[in-house]
Design a protein around this motif. Sequence first.
Motif, PDB file in Angstrom:
ATOM      1  N   VAL A  28      89.943 -20.701  27.012  1.00 21.05           N
ATOM      2  CA  VAL A  28      89.280 -20.666  25.770  1.00 21.05           C
ATOM      3  C   VAL A  28      87.818 -21.472  25.888  1.00 21.05           C
ATOM      4  O   VAL A  28      87.698 -22.260  26.927  1.00 21.05           O
ATOM      5  N   ASN A  29      86.833 -20.886  25.236  1.00 16.19           N
ATOM      6  CA  ASN A  29      85.410 -21.340  25.340  1.00 16.19           C
ATOM      7  C   ASN A  29      84.884 -21.519  24.007  1.00 16.19           C
ATOM      8  O   ASN A  29      84.747 -20.490  23.091  1.00 16.19           O
ATOM      9  N   VAL A  87      82.473 -21.952  21.368  1.00 24.69           N
ATOM     10  CA  VAL A  87      80.897 -21.525  21.177  1.00 24.69           C
ATOM     11  C   VAL A  87      80.265 -22.520  20.417  1.00 24.69           C
ATOM     12  O   VAL A  87      79.086 -23.062  20.601  1.00 24.69           O
ATOM     13  N   LEU A 127      83.392 -21.865  15.855  1.00 17.39           N
ATOM     14  CA  LEU A 127      83.751 -20.526  16.794  1.00 17.39           C
ATOM     15  C   LEU A 127      84.240 -20.994  18.150  1.00 17.39           C
ATOM     16  O   LEU A 127      83.595 -21.942  18.945  1.00 17.39           O
ATOM     17  N   ALA A 128      85.164 -19.885  18.562  1.00 14.13           N
ATOM     18  CA  ALA A 128      85.672 -20.225  19.925  1.00 14.13           C
ATOM     19  C   ALA A 128      85.898 -18.770  20.392  1.00 14.13           C
ATOM     20  O   ALA A 128      86.125 -17.781  19.623  1.00 14.13           O
ATOM     21  N   GLU A 129      85.829 -18.685  21.759  1.00 10.70           N
ATOM     22  CA  GLU A 129      86.057 -17.272  22.497  1.00 10.70           C
ATOM     23  C   GLU A 129      87.231 -17.493  23.363  1.00 10.70           C
ATOM     24  O   GLU A 129      87.422 -18.352  23.975  1.00 10.70           O
ATOM     25  N   VAL A 130      88.260 -16.473  23.250  1.00 11.71           N
ATOM     26  CA  VAL A 130      89.154 -16.582  24.001  1.00 11.71           C
ATOM     27  C   VAL A 130      89.380 -15.292  25.165  1.00 11.71           C
ATOM     28  O   VAL A 130      89.090 -14.391  24.596  1.00 11.71           O
ATOM     29  N   HIS A 131      89.672 -15.439  26.167  1.00 11.24           N
ATOM     30  CA  HIS A 131      90.032 -14.625  27.320  1.00 11.24           C
ATOM     31  C   HIS A 131      91.263 -14.784  27.806  1.00 11.24           C
ATOM     32  O   HIS A 131      91.760 -15.795  27.998  1.00 11.24           O
ATOM     33  N   LYS A 150      92.134  -4.538  24.493  1.00 10.84           N
ATOM     34  CA  LYS A 150      91.066  -5.722  24.488  1.00 10.84           C
ATOM     35  C   LYS A 150      91.512  -6.802  25.197  1.00 10.84           C
ATOM     36  O   LYS A 150      92.733  -7.462  24.904  1.00 10.84           O
ATOM     37  N   HIS A 163      89.793 -10.057  25.367  1.00 17.65           N
ATOM     38  CA  HIS A 163      89.071 -11.391  24.803  1.00 17.65           C
ATOM     39  C   HIS A 163      88.613 -10.992  23.386  1.00 17.65           C
ATOM     40  O   HIS A 163      88.933  -9.812  22.765  1.00 17.65           O
ATOM     41  N   GLY A 164      88.648 -12.151  22.667  1.00 17.98           N
ATOM     42  CA  GLY A 164      88.327 -12.260  21.197  1.00 17.98           C
ATOM     43  C   GLY A 164      87.834 -13.397  20.750  1.00 17.98           C
ATOM     44  O   GLY A 164      87.975 -14.481  21.177  1.00 17.98           O
ATOM     45  N   MET A 165      87.088 -13.376  19.444  1.00 15.27           N
ATOM     46  CA  MET A 165      86.352 -14.620  19.115  1.00 15.27           C
ATOM     47  C   MET A 165      87.391 -15.014  17.912  1.00 15.27           C
ATOM     48  O   MET A 165      88.027 -14.524  17.172  1.00 15.27           O
TER      49      MET A 165
END
Length: 1192
Positions: free
Chosen positions: A835-836, A838, A842-846, A891, A893-895
């Motif tokens: 988890v990143n 942002v 908002l967070a970005e997941v891989h 896919k 990754h996602g936001m």
Amino acid sequence: MQLKIMPKKKRLSAGKVPLILFLCQMISALEVPLDQKLLEDLVQPPTITQQSPKDYIIDPRENIVIQCEAKGKPPPSFSWTRNGTHFDIDKDPLVTMKPGSGTLIINIMSEGKAETYEGVYQCTARNERGAAISNNIVIRPSRSPLWTKEKLEPMILQNGQPLVLPCRPPIGLPPAIIFWMDNSFQRLPQSERVSQGLNGDLYFSNVLPEDTREDYICYARFNHTQTIQQKQPISVKVISARSSRERPPTFLTPEGNASHKEELRGNVLSLECIAEGLPTPIIYWIKEDGTLPINRTFYRNFKKTLQITHVSEADSGNYQCIAKNPLGAIHHTISVTVKAAPYWIVAPQNLVLSPGEDGSLICRANGNPKPRISWLTNGVPVEIAPDDPSRKIDGDTIIFSNVQERSSAVYQCNASNEYGYLLANAFVNVLAEPPRILTSANTLYQVIANSPALLDCAFFGSPLPTIEWFKGAKGRALHEDIYVLHENGTLEIPVAQKDSTGTYTCVARNKLGMAKNEVHLEIKDPTRIIKQPEYAIVQRGSTVSFECKVKHDHTLIPTVMWLKDNGELPNDERFTVDKDHLAVTDVDDGDAGTYTCVANTTLDKVSASAVLSVVAPTPTPAPIYDVPNPPIDLELTNQLDKSVQLSWTPGDDNNSPITKFIIEYEDTIHEVGLWHHQAEVPGTQTTAQLMLSPYVNYSFRVTAVNNIGQSLPSKASEQYFTKAAEPDTNPTAVEGLGSEPDNLVITWKPLNGFESNGPGLQYKVSWRQKDGDDEWTSVLVANVSKYIVSGTPTFVPYLIKVQALNNVGFAPEPAEVMGHSGEDLPMVAPGNVQVNVVNNTLAEVHWDPVPLKSIRGHLQGYRIYYWKIQSSSRRDKRHIEKKILTFQGSKTHGMLPGLEPFSHYALNVRVVNGKGEGPASPDRVFHTPEGVPSAPSSLKIVNPSLDSLTLEWDPPSHPNGILTEYTLKYQPINSTHELGPLLDLKIPANKTSWILKNLNFSTRYKFYFYAHTSAGPGSHLTEEAVTTMDAAGILPPDVGAGKAMASRQVDIATQGWFIGLMCAVALLILILLIVCFIRRNKGGKYPVKEKEDAHADPEIQPMKEDDGTFGEYSDAEDHKPLKKGSRTPSDRTVKKEDSDDSLVDYGEGVNGQFNEDGSFIGQYSGKKEKEPAEGNESSEAPSPVNAMNSFV
């Protein structure tokens, strides 16, 4: 070819063996044919053919005629009995018998009286073979007696009372017909209130004043003598009462609660109930334990009479009539018993036997009570008649065995009970006669083709002959023909064809001999009108012609006749008829109508009609444009397995050329009534070669098209049935999908009936694994569009094909389609979830993808479950509902948008296939950084004083971080709604109230309040409040400083200082008006006017002369937003429009805005903000000080 008569009507068809049609007659039911040649030497016992009725009422003014006619060979002689003894007619000069007949004529017109000849008469007809007797004929003269003289007193009664006017007619023969009339011979009106009963009395349910009259007259009509007798008039006077007392119904007739009625079978049952009451009762009828017969039940006399026609024993039972009005209801039960005079079940029939034969006479009758059967022979009771050894009596049957000629006699059967009797004559005639054919020899029968042909063979013989038919010379056989053979020897050919022509021989045989007769049959062509007259519209004065061309058999001579409106043609030389035409010249309006051509031959007749319409002449008639008429005469030729040629005749184009023809077809096997497009051809073409499909019963129709539109479709062509063939196509939309982990569901779109090409449509379903070496597995199914293969491995690719077949063969080899067996849930969770964050929302997941084999189905995507587990600014943990985001396909990754700042979140990832979700990855926890807070939850201003206000607030509902401080900005607002300098104040974060000191008295302030986190300031909250004007704490009436301030307001209109102030103001206004009036008269301007002219502001209005108020200010306008330059300052100086302090410089914004550093960037515009929900914000009304400033 021979045909033999059978006992009953049968149908037999020709075969290899000669056809024998056998028709046997029951001679016991036949009369001896009265053929003149036959009767010359054939003896027959007497038979009564005509007699007078049993109950014979005669007119005493005419001669009495008692009929008795009979036939027999030799002709019978006649005798009569009267009242059971011999009636010697020779001794009475008034009585004669008609020659050759038994009919008596009694001449009472010259002398004698009818009453002298009353009695019971019976006729006997006798010859050497026996004696027949008539019924007992009861002779009674008709009677029409007069009414007895009686004195009728006037009837006086009050309004609303019931009334019965008796009739009591004299007893006549037959009974009289009763009706009521007045002196003018007008029938008295009847209704539900007033009606005549079956006994003739006139019933009033209640009387009214209009019933008063002196001429109620009962009449009796005796139809037999055509006389009418009249009763003395009855006078009725109805006295009007003030109020008629209402009452429930009671019955006038019948009396009591129950009665009995007896009726004979076959008669009309009449039941009557008449009730009185006020208001007038209504009558209803029911049958207890049953229903009234629908088609035999009738209501008469306003439903007071129930009639049932043709009654039978089944109509017995209890019938109930109910009389009802608003005050109540009563009922009467009528018990009905249906008796029956004797009636025949089997009446005895004449019996013709040959010597040595056996036979029987049967006499069966029924009635209620059961009738008694008695037998007579030649008019004498059988018990005392001469004995006959061939006769044996068994109740209602006489059995004859080994009869001889002496056994011939006439037998009478008498069935009687208390209600009447039946008498029937039946002879036994013992004859020994060879066959005789009564039909004329060589009779020629001519019949139109396709019509029935009846060839007669009337015959007689004793014993009964058998009849055989032959066609042609010596047994020439007929093939594939159907014959109908009748008991009277007639041969019927139901549908005569040309090959039915020929000579037919009828042969009659019994043991005493044989007879035969030849007849001839000719089949003629039908007469047809091949060219019919057509509908015509002609102008007056013109000529019209109707054509009627007839085709007929060349051996028949037709006659053609023309009719007008089904009558003869007018006798007018304008009408001329030749061989095929009717012409009418100089047409006028009277010639319009229907003209019919009738073609007659000796065997058939046909006709055709056309309508003639006559219209006014037009000098230049405009053509009428319309859609074409439908094509006609559709014909199919060149009929092949898969094609046919269709031809037709176009209809009238109605002045617009036909551009094309549309051909449609109907499949009467698979889709009856549904027409499909087949082809289109140009309008100049009248034939089309049509390609056909196998196993279709085609009908075609054609529609013509011109520039106006389409015609109606033509009539359907004859049907053409194509041969079956193997299917041309295979099912479409073939798919293979599993509904369970261990099956494969194969589906397809089935062929329709038209595509099947033949009967017995089935499907060959085949499958095998795509990556294996297995052979194809196949099954045959019918009437389905799905097949389920069980026991398959999970999510394995299969090759599938579905092939159509029918009783003729298989369709072409189908294409292979790939499908998959059923899916199962994925087995593995995504790994390496990262988890990143942002920003604070908002967070970005891989994540890493899962192995394809572990998916066990079609990959739909990945699904992220995430939820907030703790807010960093709160100690308690609140679990919130989980949110879901799905990412399609592969896919990785996602936001995650929409996160709350300064919160702890957890998430996991799952893979999704067509079956569902796989296991979740381990929960991954992350937190969002701080954000700016929301506005404080509330802001209240309480405890106002001369120089201070107290502010109270609630922290922000969403702090989005740790609060560091509050910022309060405020500025004063003067009486013209102009804003003063903005002041800034920092307040510690732990405070929820603040006292603001050193404020100006009686001044409105506007406050801006917001909170800070380390991320910056949040949204602000705005409020307004006013300080008090003196130590007493008196506020302006509309300061609106919250609920606490509202309680401290004082009604200033009651204060003494306010009343004095208002008086001073009124005095100043008066002085000002006077000065203005003087200056205006002098032509000058007063200073206020000069100021207004200099400012030129259209919204500054002069003082209104009607109410003494200034137009520039009112209480109603205090709540309206300020407009640019719309107010005059309190120092009476007019601000310039480009002044630095002008409201124009603040712009049009409504709400003030803050930068991130908290600086105020908006300018107060003079428009009031919307009041908050709590009602804390106030609006201003003018105080006395403000009012003073307005006039200084």
